[in-house]
Design a protein around this motif. Sequence first.
Motif, short mmCIF file in Angstrom:
data_model
loop_
_atom_site.label_atom_id
_atom_site.label_comp_id
_atom_site.label_asym_id
_atom_site.label_seq_id
_atom_site.Cartn_x
_atom_site.Cartn_y
_atom_site.Cartn_z
N LEU A 245 -20.90 -52.61 31.00
CA LEU A 245 -21.04 -53.92 31.12
C LEU A 245 -21.68 -54.31 32.14
CD1 LEU A 245 -20.28 -57.20 30.57
CD2 LEU A 245 -18.23 -56.36 32.65
N THR A 246 -22.19 -53.16 33.34
CA THR A 246 -23.19 -53.98 34.11
C THR A 246 -24.55 -53.52 34.18
OG1 THR A 246 -21.64 -53.15 35.91
CG2 THR A 246 -23.80 -53.10 36.71
N VAL A 247 -25.20 -52.74 33.06
CA VAL A 247 -26.40 -52.50 32.79
C VAL A 247 -26.91 -53.57 31.52
CG1 VAL A 247 -27.60 -51.45 30.88
CG2 VAL A 247 -26.51 -49.59 32.47
N PHE A 248 -25.82 -54.41 30.76
CA PHE A 248 -25.80 -55.84 29.86
C PHE A 248 -26.57 -56.79 30.75
CE2 PHE A 248 -23.95 -59.10 28.69
CZ PHE A 248 -25.40 -59.67 26.52
N LEU A 249 -25.67 -56.81 31.65
CA LEU A 249 -24.99 -58.83 32.89
C LEU A 249 -26.37 -58.17 33.85
CD1 LEU A 249 -21.31 -58.74 34.16
CD2 LEU A 249 -22.88 -59.73 32.49
N VAL A 250 -27.57 -56.60 33.84
CA VAL A 250 -28.06 -56.78 34.79
C VAL A 250 -29.56 -56.60 33.84
CG1 VAL A 250 -30.06 -55.77 36.16
CG2 VAL A 250 -27.88 -55.79 36.66
N GLY A 251 -29.52 -56.19 32.61
CA GLY A 251 -30.97 -56.47 31.87
C GLY A 251 -30.91 -57.10 30.99
N GLY A 252 -29.74 -57.30 30.18
CA GLY A 252 -29.50 -57.81 28.66
C GLY A 252 -29.89 -59.37 28.86
N SER A 253 -30.27 -60.16 29.24
CA SER A 253 -29.95 -61.86 29.30
C SER A 253 -31.32 -62.25 28.37
CB SER A 253 -30.69 -62.28 30.06
OG SER A 253 -32.12 -61.69 30.94
N SER A 254 -32.43 -61.02 28.24
CA SER A 254 -33.81 -61.19 28.09
C SER A 254 -33.71 -60.79 25.70
CB SER A 254 -34.80 -60.83 27.89
OG SER A 254 -34.52 -59.41 27.84
N TYR A 255 -32.98 -60.58 26.00
CA TYR A 255 -31.75 -59.79 24.16
C TYR A 255 -31.39 -60.24 24.00
CZ TYR A 255 -34.49 -55.62 26.03
OH TYR A 255 -35.35 -54.43 27.04
N LEU A 256 -30.72 -60.99 24.41
CA LEU A 256 -29.29 -61.81 24.11
C LEU A 256 -29.93 -63.20 24.08
CD1 LEU A 256 -26.60 -62.07 23.10
CD2 LEU A 256 -25.59 -62.85 24.87
N TYR A 257 -30.79 -63.53 24.28
CA TYR A 257 -31.15 -65.42 24.30
C TYR A 257 -32.46 -64.81 22.97
CZ TYR A 257 -28.90 -67.04 28.90
OH TYR A 257 -28.32 -68.30 29.48
N ALA A 258 -32.68 -63.87 23.30
CA ALA A 258 -33.81 -63.52 21.78
C ALA A 258 -33.20 -63.09 20.52
CB ALA A 258 -34.60 -62.39 22.31
N TYR A 259 -31.77 -62.47 20.42
CA TYR A 259 -31.26 -62.21 19.41
C TYR A 259 -31.05 -64.02 19.09
CZ TYR A 259 -28.07 -61.28 15.79
OH TYR A 259 -27.86 -61.34 13.78
N LEU A 260 -30.25 -64.72 19.97
CA LEU A 260 -29.58 -66.22 19.66
C LEU A 260 -31.02 -66.98 18.85
CD1 LEU A 260 -26.56 -66.17 22.80
CD2 LEU A 260 -26.37 -66.06 19.86
N LEU A 261 -31.45 -66.90 20.26
CA LEU A 261 -33.22 -68.12 19.52
C LEU A 261 -33.92 -67.52 18.54
CD1 LEU A 261 -32.92 -69.79 23.66
CD2 LEU A 261 -32.21 -70.44 21.87
N ALA A 262 -34.50 -66.77 18.82
CA ALA A 262 -34.99 -66.34 17.97
C ALA A 262 -35.07 -64.76 16.32
CB ALA A 262 -36.48 -66.12 18.62
N ASN A 263 -33.21 -64.77 17.00
CA ASN A 263 -33.14 -63.63 15.74
C ASN A 263 -33.96 -62.65 15.65
OD1 ASN A 263 -31.14 -63.47 13.39
ND2 ASN A 263 -33.05 -63.25 12.45
N ASN A 264 -34.55 -61.64 16.68
CA ASN A 264 -35.41 -60.97 17.33
C ASN A 264 -34.81 -60.77 18.59
OD1 ASN A 264 -36.74 -58.59 17.59
ND2 ASN A 264 -37.98 -59.48 16.28
N PRO A 265 -33.75 -59.75 19.12
CA PRO A 265 -34.06 -59.29 20.50
C PRO A 265 -34.57 -58.57 20.86
CG PRO A 265 -32.40 -57.36 19.19
CD PRO A 265 -33.60 -58.55 18.13
N VAL A 266 -36.46 -58.01 20.14
CA VAL A 266 -36.78 -57.03 21.10
C VAL A 266 -38.78 -58.57 20.26
CG1 VAL A 266 -36.12 -55.17 21.33
CG2 VAL A 266 -36.90 -55.68 19.18
N LEU A 267 -38.63 -59.42 19.93
CA LEU A 267 -39.63 -59.94 19.72
C LEU A 267 -40.96 -59.69 20.33
CD1 LEU A 267 -40.31 -61.72 17.43
CD2 LEU A 267 -39.89 -63.69 19.25
N PRO A 268 -42.31 -59.34 19.83
CA PRO A 268 -42.23 -58.65 18.56
C PRO A 268 -42.33 -57.75 17.75
CG PRO A 268 -44.30 -59.52 19.50
CD PRO A 268 -43.19 -59.62 20.48
N ILE A 269 -41.56 -56.81 18.17
CA ILE A 269 -41.09 -55.38 17.83
C ILE A 269 -40.51 -55.57 17.15
CG2 ILE A 269 -41.01 -53.24 18.76
CD1 ILE A 269 -41.62 -53.77 21.05
N PHE A 270 -40.33 -54.80 15.90
CA PHE A 270 -39.72 -54.37 14.91
C PHE A 270 -39.17 -55.82 14.11
CE2 PHE A 270 -37.33 -51.15 17.71
CZ PHE A 270 -38.45 -50.82 17.24
#
Length: 817
Positions: free
Chosen positions: A371-396
């Motif tokens: 949970l700590t790893v996610f809270l520190v480093g996960g914001s960009s990945y979650l927002y990217a998935y929610l807003l752009a449907n790709n957590p690592v846009l433009p990769i994959f």
Amino acid sequence: MPPTIRAAPWILLIAGFLLFIAGFMVNTMWAKITWTPTLLLAGLGIASLMLAVVASRLFRCRLATSAAIVWLFGLTYFAGIAAVLSVAMITIAAIAVGSCFVEEDRNARLPLSILAGLAVLCGVTGWLLPFPVHGHAAYVLVLLLIVVFRRRAVVNALRPLRESWSDAVAGAPRVAALAVLVMGVVSTCAWVPTIHYDDLAYHLGLPYQLQGLGYYRMDAGSRVWALSAWAGDVLQGIVQVIAGVESRGAVDTLWLVLTATLMWSLGGALNLSSMMRWFAVAIYASVPLTADTLTGMQTEGATAAIAVGVALLIQQALAPSRRLLVLLALLFGLLLGLKVSNLMIAGPLGLWLLWQWRWRFPWRALPLAVLTVFLVGGSSYLYAYLLANNPVLPIFNNFFHSVYYPPVSFHDLHWDTGFHWNILWQLVFHTTNYIEGGYNDGVAGFALIALLGSLLIALFRRDTRAMALVATAAFLLPLTQIQYLRYAEPAMALLMPVMLSGVPLVDWRRLRARTVPMLLVALVLVDLAYAANANWQMRNGVLQDLLADGQSAVIAKYAPTRVMAKFIRVAYGEQARTLMLDDRSPFAAELAGNAFVTNWYDLELSTLASGANGDVSGAKWAAVFDRSGADLITLATDMHTQALDAAIEKTGGVKVRTEDKIELWELHRGKPGTVVPIAPYGVNITFDTSAAPATSTIAHADLTFGCVAKDVPIVISWKLTREDKSSWQRSEWINCNPAGTAGISLDQPIAGKLEGMTITASPATPVDLHLQSTATNAWFGADLSYDRDLALQWRSNIVTRVKAWNQQRLQARKAKR
């Protein structure tokens, strides 16, 4: 032990240096030194040494101490005192926060606390990016409250600093001075203003949006990388908001100092002598790629510091605990929050941790750590998935199919040169094939070859084998996927201490005092000779221009687009919409989401602009202008075509400025308004808004008045009415100039359908200025900035859902009655 085995470390050390010398001679490496900037760096180093010698005698301190102070003054002068103080403030706040997670008796507690604190601060800020809560006052207040609340912890963390520094320098004062001087010479790269391609096209976007808007738009439609891992840019943004100016150089230097400090401690954990620990710092600092980390906003400098911090915690092999696991989770979270490719560095470190703790791992604390790893480093990945449907846009994107990039996985084929058995030799002596910029041979540094034998010794030693394996894997793994040296650079901070751990096994006796230190000093100096090859900035003499002419001249010479962007902000305001047509310089980031480009960063506009030069009528280019909603365009002087010129003429283009080879054009494609005099001495102007878009609108208006110049200002009152009868209003003053004219422009976004626009102009006091409208023009286009403001739309959706839920709740309660 047989003599041959006892002599093996010495034989391998000499063999490594002989191999380095052979490669240097065979590849004529001396011919690849750029002498002018190299001699400048040498001159600065000698000058700083002379100043440090004088200061050390005046203040009776060690040479390393006085040298550090000299270079700190240099950084403060060129990077800016506001930037340095801002970094100091956030560093102290990081100590206050991070010390909660680091035991008081832990080795390197201070730098580890800073890393942990930065992880928390960047993690929290990352989650708050879409909300309009970011501002100078808010940041300063929060940081001050943190420091005041934890002031005792801060004092306790800082108290041993002076003694620790004195002890470290006393162990090897000459080599310590060398390491500090090398770091100082390299830190000159942090003096240079921000002119890197990626920074101007992408990285500056987040700091400027936080500073100008108070939130981050997350506009992936305009910058396809906008939602990629952002922890590094978040820190840059926090510091810039506090300082009020760009602070890249000071932030980059902070990462270098943290890396060096943690490398010193890691050397201690590897049982290196004080001399070898300082040599590890000096060699890493002298690697030209280290200098490159200080010239831009890329994440390799930060990654190196965090990787060394994690390695130190694991190498110390202390008893596993819940607190230590959380500390490691903070650092792993920050590592992944910087860049998704850091998985290839975090992977070997994580496997090493599991092996070290294999029978004693605190499994009950694992969910908290994840949970700590996610809270520190996960914001960009979650927002990217929610807003752009790709957590690592433009990769994959071949898997996720985000609309903001073609349905393929991003991969730069330029760096697919192949991972071959002689990869180290190629990286060292043919570096140009593995990093951008050209003429970069030698940028990888020569320690990879010269100390290769010592690395083999470390691999065979039981107490260093795991560290050596992890450092080697962290260096080679990124290269197996893409042969791009910059991605492997952070692992060099792991390699240098472990390489030198093979050297002390040799029974030097008489040789110990001179030969090996002389070899390592020579290695440092040769590496420094190639520092100017690290990037085009140093090679082209940017530092020399900075010292001679100052930052403004450097920006004007090397990044004229920045001069134009500043002019747009000052002359047209923060809301002006600009379209940048030069695909070679898509440097729209600092205009905070109100500028657009036509290269591949923007899929929609690049698709519209494709083939536009083939339509000689200019209709396709005009369509691009309209879709962008821009009333300003910039283009290079060599871009004019029949089609583009036709579009500019069709949209009422007027060239207003040329900067170097960049032209700025105003577009006047609007219609005149209806002017009616009003008592006693004013005029009323009304525009027809029936052609305004049905959704969000950007209103562009230009007004010119005839008047008599007097000491009485003219009050301009704007009123824009939406379809729901709500309105936006503003009043401002302008003065009649000696020529008898006055002018004003407006660029105002309006959420929703625009139904009416009215302007009144009248003297501030009832004096007849003979005021009359001589020219009126207004155009209403689709507001592309609003359409692409994913953060604003996401917030609006939340508010709508909350209102709907509350309404349903009230209706249900009413029905029960």
